[in-house]
Design a protein around this motif. Structure first.
Motif, PDB file in Angstrom:
ATOM      1  N   LEU A 155       0.823  -1.218   0.000  1.00  0.00           N
ATOM      2  CA  LEU A 155       0.000   0.000   0.000  1.00  0.00           C
ATOM      3  C   LEU A 155       0.851   1.260   0.000  1.00  0.00           C
ATOM      4  O   LEU A 155       0.387   2.328  -0.416  1.00  0.00           O
ATOM      5  N   GLY A 156       2.098   1.137   0.458  1.00  0.00           N
ATOM      6  CA  GLY A 156       2.999   2.301   0.458  1.00  0.00           C
ATOM      7  C   GLY A 156       2.340   3.480   1.142  1.00  0.00           C
ATOM      8  O   GLY A 156       1.723   3.344   2.201  1.00  0.00           O
ATOM      9  N   ASN A 157       2.456   4.660   0.517  1.00  0.00           N
ATOM     10  CA  ASN A 157       1.904   5.861   1.156  1.00  0.00           C
ATOM     11  C   ASN A 157       0.407   6.051   0.887  1.00  0.00           C
ATOM     12  O   ASN A 157      -0.156   7.080   1.246  1.00  0.00           O
ATOM     13  N   ARG A 158      -0.234   5.040   0.305  1.00  0.00           N
ATOM     14  CA  ARG A 158      -1.704   5.124   0.178  1.00  0.00           C
ATOM     15  C   ARG A 158      -2.401   4.570   1.433  1.00  0.00           C
ATOM     16  O   ARG A 158      -3.617   4.648   1.570  1.00  0.00           O
ATOM     17  N   TYR A 159      -1.620   3.982   2.313  1.00  0.00           N
ATOM     18  CA  TYR A 159      -2.169   3.418   3.555  1.00  0.00           C
ATOM     19  C   TYR A 159      -2.686   4.504   4.483  1.00  0.00           C
ATOM     20  O   TYR A 159      -1.975   5.463   4.760  1.00  0.00           O
ATOM     21  N   VAL A 160      -3.930   4.356   4.952  1.00  0.00           N
ATOM     22  CA  VAL A 160      -4.460   5.354   5.902  1.00  0.00           C
ATOM     23  C   VAL A 160      -4.846   4.760   7.257  1.00  0.00           C
ATOM     24  O   VAL A 160      -5.165   5.512   8.177  1.00  0.00           O
ATOM     25  N   GLY A 161      -4.816   3.447   7.382  1.00  0.00           N
ATOM     26  CA  GLY A 161      -5.142   2.891   8.683  1.00  0.00           C
ATOM     27  C   GLY A 161      -5.617   1.455   8.595  1.00  0.00           C
ATOM     28  O   GLY A 161      -5.865   0.933   7.503  1.00  0.00           O
ATOM     29  N   GLN A 162      -5.685   0.814   9.741  1.00  0.00           N
ATOM     30  CA  GLN A 162      -6.192  -0.550   9.776  1.00  0.00           C
ATOM     31  C   GLN A 162      -7.064  -0.721  11.008  1.00  0.00           C
ATOM     32  O   GLN A 162      -6.954   0.026  11.978  1.00  0.00           O
ATOM     33  N   ASP A 163      -7.948  -1.695  10.925  1.00  0.00           N
ATOM     34  CA  ASP A 163      -8.855  -1.948  12.037  1.00  0.00           C
ATOM     35  C   ASP A 163      -9.268  -3.413  11.972  1.00  0.00           C
ATOM     36  O   ASP A 163      -8.942  -4.120  11.008  1.00  0.00           O
ATOM     37  N   SER A 164      -9.949  -3.874  13.021  1.00  0.00           N
ATOM     38  CA  SER A 164     -10.397  -5.268  13.022  1.00  0.00           C
ATOM     39  C   SER A 164     -11.666  -5.385  13.857  1.00  0.00           C
ATOM     40  O   SER A 164     -11.946  -4.528  14.710  1.00  0.00           O
ATOM     41  N   PRO A 165     -12.481  -6.389  13.588  1.00  0.00           N
ATOM     42  CA  PRO A 165     -13.747  -6.547  14.303  1.00  0.00           C
ATOM     43  C   PRO A 165     -13.515  -6.910  15.769  1.00  0.00           C
ATOM     44  O   PRO A 165     -12.814  -7.874  16.075  1.00  0.00           O
ATOM     45  N   ARG A 166     -14.104  -6.103  16.659  1.00  0.00           N
ATOM     46  CA  ARG A 166     -13.882  -6.309  18.093  1.00  0.00           C
ATOM     47  C   ARG A 166     -14.443  -7.646  18.551  1.00  0.00           C
ATOM     48  O   ARG A 166     -15.586  -7.987  18.236  1.00  0.00           O
ATOM     49  N   GLY A 167     -13.642  -8.377  19.275  1.00  0.00           N
ATOM     50  CA  GLY A 167     -14.089  -9.649  19.838  1.00  0.00           C
ATOM     51  C   GLY A 167     -13.835 -10.851  18.944  1.00  0.00           C
ATOM     52  O   GLY A 167     -13.923 -11.987  19.407  1.00  0.00           O
ATOM     53  N   VAL A 168     -13.517 -10.593  17.684  1.00  0.00           N
ATOM     54  CA  VAL A 168     -13.291 -11.714  16.758  1.00  0.00           C
ATOM     55  C   VAL A 168     -11.878 -12.259  16.936  1.00  0.00           C
ATOM     56  O   VAL A 168     -10.905 -11.509  16.954  1.00  0.00           O
ATOM     57  N   MET A 169     -11.783 -13.585  17.125  1.00  0.00           N
ATOM     58  CA  MET A 169     -10.491 -14.217  17.352  1.00  0.00           C
ATOM     59  C   MET A 169     -10.065 -15.076  16.166  1.00  0.00           C
ATOM     60  O   MET A 169      -8.897 -15.380  15.993  1.00  0.00           O
ATOM     61  N   ASN A 170     -11.023 -15.535  15.358  1.00  0.00           N
ATOM     62  CA  ASN A 170     -10.708 -16.431  14.241  1.00  0.00           C
ATOM     63  C   ASN A 170     -11.838 -16.382  13.205  1.00  0.00           C
ATOM     64  O   ASN A 170     -12.827 -15.680  13.409  1.00  0.00           O
TER      65      ASN A 170
END
Lengths: 222, 222
Positions: A130-145
């Motif tokens: 993604l290089g400098n197009r990256y603006v952030g990451q996140d993940s679903p709360r509570g999900v383990m798998n």
């Protein structure tokens, strides 16, 4: 030589439906015939550095075997692209990793790209491309798998994470786990939020289809 | 709404064949209907910073107009991706640039990527998206513009440059000028050298096809 995509699953399973799920998406979307194998002795798949380390030689061996069985391309169906570089250095056929393919599609469609992970921490190839197009990451709360993801609450948690990412200005999201393909998350995000989300299995199939010259073949048939 | 790709050419021409050449490739390969417009008053196209600067507002105006005429995606058919970021910030439809699309396909297919330019200096978006997969760039000796490329000696010079790039370890080449699409250079490189070269017009068409959900639409029809 007829096209035949060898799909490698990094989750050990003897359920033929689960095993074939990603290959079926590639067949349905791109009309490419596929066959699928999974690595042995990893019923929980790849979920950390150690499980990835032990999987690498198994993936290399499977890729080699599948080419000897007629695969004209290898698709490693995992967003971490495990063993993709190793297979490329050894095999003469195109080798595609689901993570790099998804990031590649995303950067060609948006200036700002967010990553929707399964759990914390984006796979290296996804983040790097993604290089400098990256603006952030996140993940679903509570999900383990991926099993959690297949529940109603898991899907809702993923939609909430996507909402947070859209708030960071992302014009496209990379779905950084092939489990999102299984539950049809990209279509759901487009329908409910109008955001472009890139499905890693479909992105990998797209690149396999391109590398195999299938667009020109199709044109030649018409 | 039916899909319709608006193709923007950055070369002013009143030759209908030349104007439609890139749109026809997208139609033949992906079955997407297209219509094409070119920017006014630039018969030599975009060839330096100043010619790009004056082209930008013209491309933005064309893109806006084509969406009002029914385009459901805009394809800027130039490897420098001129005005792509500006159009994305304004329009609600997918906007694809040929340069970033070609680099994206290449990084999803190879660890090491070379750039085959028309003349010296790769377009910014092409180089940037390769990140650390970039291994070098080259250009056909003596070629000054796309007309040179269409001669026998120009094509031979491009093949020689591709040979030099292959020597640097590149597993894939980005063809960093849409003029290479017009002469079918990617197919020629595969046939004569066995190297994977990414055609910028075909790569852009691929991404438009994906963004418009055409794979799923195709599957739904079958």
């Amino acid at each position: 030589m007829d096209n035949l995509v060898g799909v490698i699953r990094v989750l050990t399973t003897d359920d033929p439906e689960l095993l074939a799920a990603h290959g079926r998406i590639v067949e349905a979307d791109y009309g490419l015939p596929t066959f699928t194998r999974c690595i042995p002795d990893q019923p929980r798949g790849i979920y950390d550095d150690e499980s990835e380390r032990v999987a690498l030689p198994k993936i290399v061996a499977l890729g080699r075997e599948m080419v000897s069985q007629g695969a004209t391309a290898i698709l490693v169906s995992c967003a971490a692209d495990p063993a993709v570089a190793e297979l490329r250095s050894e095999l003469k056929v195109p080798v595609i990793g689901a993570g790099s393919a998804a990031s590649a599609v995303a950067v060609s469609l948006a200036e700002k790209v967010g990553i929707l992970n399964l759990t914390e921490g984006a796979p290296g190839p996804v983040r790097n491309l993604l290089g400098n197009r990256y603006v952030g990451q996140d993940s679903p709360r509570g999900v383990m798998n991926t099993l959690d993801l297949m529940t109603d609450w898991g899907t809702e948690a993923a939609l909430e994470a996507a909402h947070r990412l859209a708030g960071s200005g992302a014009g496209a999201l990379v779905l950084a786990c092939t489990g999102y393909a299984t539950i049809g998350m990209a279509a759901e995000l487009r329908r409910r939020m109008g955001i472009l989300a890139v499905d890693p299995v479909r992105a990998a199939g797209l690149m396999a289809w391109y590398a195999l010259g299938a667009p020109r073949r199709k044109a030649g048939e018409s």
